[in-house]
Design a protein around this motif. Sequence first.
Motif, mmCIF file in Angstrom:
data_model
loop_
_atom_site.group_PDB
_atom_site.id
_atom_site.type_symbol
_atom_site.label_atom_id
_atom_site.label_comp_id
_atom_site.label_asym_id
_atom_site.label_seq_id
_atom_site.Cartn_x
_atom_site.Cartn_y
_atom_site.Cartn_z
ATOM 1 N N PRO A 79 0.827 -1.189 0.000
ATOM 2 C CA PRO A 79 0.000 0.000 0.000
ATOM 3 C C PRO A 79 0.865 1.244 0.000
ATOM 4 N N ASP A 100 -6.513 1.123 4.725
ATOM 5 C CA ASP A 100 -7.305 1.022 3.504
ATOM 6 C C ASP A 100 -6.660 1.763 2.344
ATOM 7 N N ALA A 144 -3.465 -0.435 -3.335
ATOM 8 C CA ALA A 144 -2.237 -1.127 -3.693
ATOM 9 C C ALA A 144 -1.747 -0.630 -5.045
ATOM 10 N N ARG A 203 0.003 -6.038 6.901
ATOM 11 C CA ARG A 203 -1.165 -5.594 6.155
ATOM 12 C C ARG A 203 -1.691 -6.723 5.271
ATOM 13 N N ARG A 213 -4.939 -7.822 2.600
ATOM 14 C CA ARG A 213 -6.049 -7.340 1.781
ATOM 15 C C ARG A 213 -6.934 -8.517 1.411
ATOM 16 N N ILE A 230 -9.801 -10.104 -0.835
ATOM 17 C CA ILE A 230 -10.489 -9.938 -2.111
ATOM 18 C C ILE A 230 -11.243 -11.216 -2.446
ATOM 19 N N PRO A 268 -12.437 -6.172 -3.864
ATOM 20 C CA PRO A 268 -12.220 -6.155 -2.410
ATOM 21 C C PRO A 268 -13.487 -6.518 -1.657
ATOM 22 N N ALA A 288 -11.836 -5.279 7.483
ATOM 23 C CA ALA A 288 -11.298 -4.737 6.237
ATOM 24 C C ALA A 288 -12.063 -3.493 5.827
ATOM 25 N N SER A 327 -11.427 -0.811 0.584
ATOM 26 C CA SER A 327 -10.517 -1.401 -0.403
ATOM 27 C C SER A 327 -10.035 -2.790 0.000
ATOM 28 N N GLY A 328 -10.562 -3.312 1.091
ATOM 29 C CA GLY A 328 -10.226 -4.671 1.506
ATOM 30 C C GLY A 328 -9.059 -4.787 2.461
ATOM 31 N N TRP A 329 -8.426 -3.660 2.830
ATOM 32 C CA TRP A 329 -7.229 -3.708 3.662
ATOM 33 C C TRP A 329 -7.562 -3.793 5.155
ATOM 34 N N THR A 364 -2.062 -10.476 -0.078
ATOM 35 C CA THR A 364 -3.445 -10.471 -0.529
ATOM 36 C C THR A 364 -4.068 -11.846 -0.288
#
Length: 269
Positions: free
Chosen positions: A22, A29, A32, A76, A78, A80, A87, A130, A133-135, A228
């Motif tokens: 990121p 969030d 990436a 971190r 993420r 998805i 995400p 999350a 953005s999935g983070w 991820t």
Amino acid sequence: MNDATRRRFLGLASAGAASLLPSAPGRADAPAAAEPGAGDACILTPQSEEGPYYLDPKLVRADITEGRPGVPLSFRLRVIEAGACTPIAGARVDIWHCDARGLYSAFRDQGDGHNIDQTGKTFLRGTQRAGQSGWAAFNTIYPGWYAGRATHVHFKVFLEDRTVLTGQTFFPEALNEFIYNNVPDYTGRPKQRLVINANDRVATEADPDHRAYCAVKEERDRYVAMLTLAVDRNGKPNAEIMPSGPPSRAPWIKDRLAALVPGLKRSPF
């Protein structure tokens, strides 16, 4: 080892990792950066055994250190959807790992002498949701090691209270070796670290394609690790994976340098 040599070493250990991370340190969030071949991240992340040290202390927090000594690490993840690569906002992410001396919170009979009791403690465990953005991001320390396992961090992903992914992520072995041999919080162990990524049964059997290996970047005051996690939101709830029977014995590493540094074109066994 002087500073210039150290930085060249760490550059080799984390080459290419920066483009995976990121762009805004400390933000859970952040978007990436694009990277060639990033579509590989949309393939389902491999499941792995939960192991014996999971519990849910119901601690929703970003900082999980609780004062444990060690090298600062921003971790971190993420989340998805596999295939679509979209995400999944709101996914619950749990992580847990050992401290610099190889100890997990909440359990007894640990340590090099199997005589350390950490019951009632909750260090290096936590939950995050999350973002859009999935983070999900955690502030922690670089994990240590314990006999029989390579360096790893455990994670779980829940969607609407269903466990859809249980797994482990692994770290670059050259960087592990540097930290464990040079940083006082990690040094002084009575035995040599014998199990590494190349001969860890979980790493080799559950994740032979290294899909759950994290990318690590060195920043001014910490390392940043990123991974991820691609899940199937419509799949069946993930059954907890536990080892069946005693663990298989790790193969002996004959060429440690070949096992630590990729691309040497020689077998470590």
